[in-house]
Write a protein that holds these residues in place. Structure first.
Motif, PDB file in Angstrom:
ATOM      1  N   ILE A  37       0.898  -1.275   0.450  1.00  0.00           N
ATOM      2  CA  ILE A  37      -0.246  -0.415   0.253  1.00  0.00           C
ATOM      3  C   ILE A  37       0.301   1.222   0.142  1.00  0.00           C
ATOM      4  O   ILE A  37       0.553   2.234  -0.778  1.00  0.00           O
ATOM      5  CB  ILE A  37      -0.456   0.217   1.283  1.00  0.00           C
ATOM      6  N   SER A  54       0.600   3.983  -2.961  1.00  0.00           N
ATOM      7  CA  SER A  54       0.317   4.881  -2.760  1.00  0.00           C
ATOM      8  C   SER A  54       1.744   6.663  -3.567  1.00  0.00           C
ATOM      9  O   SER A  54       1.365   7.599  -3.751  1.00  0.00           O
ATOM     10  CB  SER A  54       0.026   5.091  -1.222  1.00  0.00           C
ATOM     11  N   LEU A  94      -9.224   6.760  -0.450  1.00  0.00           N
ATOM     12  CA  LEU A  94      -7.671   6.447  -1.448  1.00  0.00           C
ATOM     13  C   LEU A  94      -8.237   8.234  -1.470  1.00  0.00           C
ATOM     14  O   LEU A  94      -9.276   8.746  -1.187  1.00  0.00           O
ATOM     15  CB  LEU A  94      -7.427   6.401  -2.804  1.00  0.00           C
ATOM     16  N   ILE A 109     -11.763  -0.226  -0.397  1.00  0.00           N
ATOM     17  CA  ILE A 109     -10.541   0.845  -0.417  1.00  0.00           C
ATOM     18  C   ILE A 109     -10.643   2.293  -1.006  1.00  0.00           C
ATOM     19  O   ILE A 109     -11.524   2.349  -1.287  1.00  0.00           O
ATOM     20  CB  ILE A 109      -9.428   0.099  -1.340  1.00  0.00           C
ATOM     21  N   SER A 116      -3.989   6.203   2.286  1.00  0.00           N
ATOM     22  CA  SER A 116      -4.361   4.878   1.795  1.00  0.00           C
ATOM     23  C   SER A 116      -4.708   4.020   2.772  1.00  0.00           C
ATOM     24  O   SER A 116      -4.173   3.986   3.429  1.00  0.00           O
ATOM     25  CB  SER A 116      -3.831   4.148   0.598  1.00  0.00           C
ATOM     26  N   LYS A 119      -6.344  12.177  -2.159  1.00  0.00           N
ATOM     27  CA  LYS A 119      -5.011  12.892  -2.866  1.00  0.00           C
ATOM     28  C   LYS A 119      -5.833  14.439  -2.730  1.00  0.00           C
ATOM     29  O   LYS A 119      -6.075  14.766  -3.067  1.00  0.00           O
ATOM     30  CB  LYS A 119      -4.649  12.811  -4.042  1.00  0.00           C
ATOM     31  N   GLN A 127      -2.889   0.286   5.888  1.00  0.00           N
ATOM     32  CA  GLN A 127      -2.571   1.201   6.024  1.00  0.00           C
ATOM     33  C   GLN A 127      -1.342   2.207   5.617  1.00  0.00           C
ATOM     34  O   GLN A 127      -0.564   1.727   5.597  1.00  0.00           O
ATOM     35  CB  GLN A 127      -3.753   1.195   6.922  1.00  0.00           C
ATOM     36  N   PHE A 187      -7.401  10.273  -9.933  1.00  0.00           N
ATOM     37  CA  PHE A 187      -7.247   8.869  -9.351  1.00  0.00           C
ATOM     38  C   PHE A 187      -7.211   7.844 -11.434  1.00  0.00           C
ATOM     39  O   PHE A 187      -8.601   8.913 -11.898  1.00  0.00           O
ATOM     40  CB  PHE A 187      -8.363   8.420  -8.851  1.00  0.00           C
ATOM     41  N   SER A 205      -0.772   9.450  -3.194  1.00  0.00           N
ATOM     42  CA  SER A 205      -1.699   9.404  -2.259  1.00  0.00           C
ATOM     43  C   SER A 205      -1.602  10.084  -0.741  1.00  0.00           C
ATOM     44  O   SER A 205      -0.435   9.362  -0.957  1.00  0.00           O
ATOM     45  CB  SER A 205      -2.468   8.573  -2.704  1.00  0.00           C
ATOM     46  N   VAL A 213      -6.483   1.587 -10.439  1.00  0.00           N
ATOM     47  CA  VAL A 213      -6.712   1.010  -8.809  1.00  0.00           C
ATOM     48  C   VAL A 213      -6.904  -0.313  -9.361  1.00  0.00           C
ATOM     49  O   VAL A 213      -6.227  -1.370  -8.616  1.00  0.00           O
ATOM     50  CB  VAL A 213      -7.978   1.853  -8.480  1.00  0.00           C
TER      51      VAL A 213
END
Length: 329
Positions: free
Chosen positions: A218, A222, A304, A302, A230, A306, A242, A313, A227, A318
């Motif tokens: 993750i 990220s 996310l 999930i 996450s 940003k 995470q 995104f 991101s 993804v």
């Protein structure tokens, strides 16, 4: 084309580590037991209902009678959940049959109501009895002390005195365990759902051998998509993995998680087949999606986040990430 090569290399780099973790998982198929205990009215059952997203039932809860047992699945691992009613007559019964109630405990969650000061001595006495049973049974479960009902208004009212009070209890607990058990302390309240989600996520991830690999995966993803935060969660809002760029990002996503999960559930019911959505709030853009794995019937989620202006995104990125998650899970 470049993204496909990067994804392939990313998966290949994780391959050997994944194989080793899978071997560990195959070895640890024994059912784990989590024990919730403490005095009556300390909040054990309320927390369990919150984790099961059965908030509507909390107002109707009655004192737990004796031991309530349930089995739930956490990423394919069978978890035995024991909620021991805390009324005095039940506590006496447990101590008379320690093998029945305390044996094979992997994690002991001991609840202390910080607002019930007159009963702290009684609570510590019972905690000492529980520790004595673990020693007699020759088991060493992880011990989590939850200072519950640490509600915002109460904290504001008591201020520094409450901190001193909790510090004193911690010292008494340490004397009781005498460095023979691993003990963690956490302050929780139903008015901050994340305080509950985070500690129970930590507990369950200790029982899940792939957790380290998940967090690494993750974190790398990220960084690739910029991101700031996450999270991957199960259907009970428990964190599976995470990554947060900083504490501010962590706080924003932690506070938003219950809202987004409810929104995602609502969207799925209204528009069957649609699972992903993008939401803009303040200076941030959020991406929410769900996916399924073979080990569990309920979906995983999930989330996310940003900052706006750092690129949108991309669905294909993804999807590639979810494929990697599935191979680990």
């Amino acid at each position: 084309m470049k993204n496909n090569k990067e994804d392939a290399q990313f998966a290949q780099d994780l391959g050997e580590t994944l194989k080793e973790k899978q071997k560990q998982s195959e070895i640890r198929q024994v059912q784990e037991k989590i024990l919730f205990t403490g005095l009556d009215n300390s909040g054990k059952t309320t927390i369990i209902k919150l984790l099961q997203r059965e908030i509507s039932q909390i107002a109707m809860l009655k004192p737990t009678r004796q031991a309530q047992r349930a089995i739930f699945n956490y990423l394919g691992k069978q978890i035995s959940e024991w909620d021991l009613g805390g009324q005095e007559r039940y506590r006496i019964a447990y101590l008379k049959e320690p093998t029945k109630y305390f044996d094979n405990t992997s994690v002991c969650i001991y609840m202390i109501d910080v607002q019930d000061k007159p009963r702290i001595a009684e609570s510590l006495s019972y905690f000492a009895d529980v520790i004595k049973q673990f020693k007699t049974l020759n088991i060493e479960p992880f011990i989590y002390i939850l200072f519950h009902k640490n509600d915002p208004d109460y904290v504001k009212e008591k201020g520094v005195h409450l901190k001193g009070f909790i510090s004193e209890i911690k010292e008494n607990v340490r004397k009781i365990v005498n460095e023979e058990f691993n003990v963690s302390f956490t302050e929780t309240t139903i008015f901050d759902l994340w305080s509950i989600i985070s500690v129970f996520s930590e507990i369950l991830l200790q029982l899940y051998p792939q957790s380290e690999l998940l967090d690494k995966t993750i974190k790398e993803f990220s960084g690739k998509i910029n991101s700031n935060a996450s999270i991957v969660l199960d259907s009970n809002s428990l964190v599976i993995g995470q990554h947060f760029a900083d504490n501010t990002s962590k706080q924003i996503l932690a506070n938003s998680t219950p809202y987004f999960l409810t929104l995602s559930d609502t969207l799925e019911k209204q528009d069957e087949g649609v699972t992903e959505m993008i939401v803009e709030r303040g200076d941030n853009e959020f991406y929410i999606d769900q996916f399924n794995i073979e080990k569990t019937q309920d979906p995983l989620y999930i989330l996310l986040m940003k900052q706006k202006g750092t690129g949108s995104f991309k669905r294909e990125e993804v999807i590639s990430f979810i494929k990697i998650l599935k191979s680990i899970l």
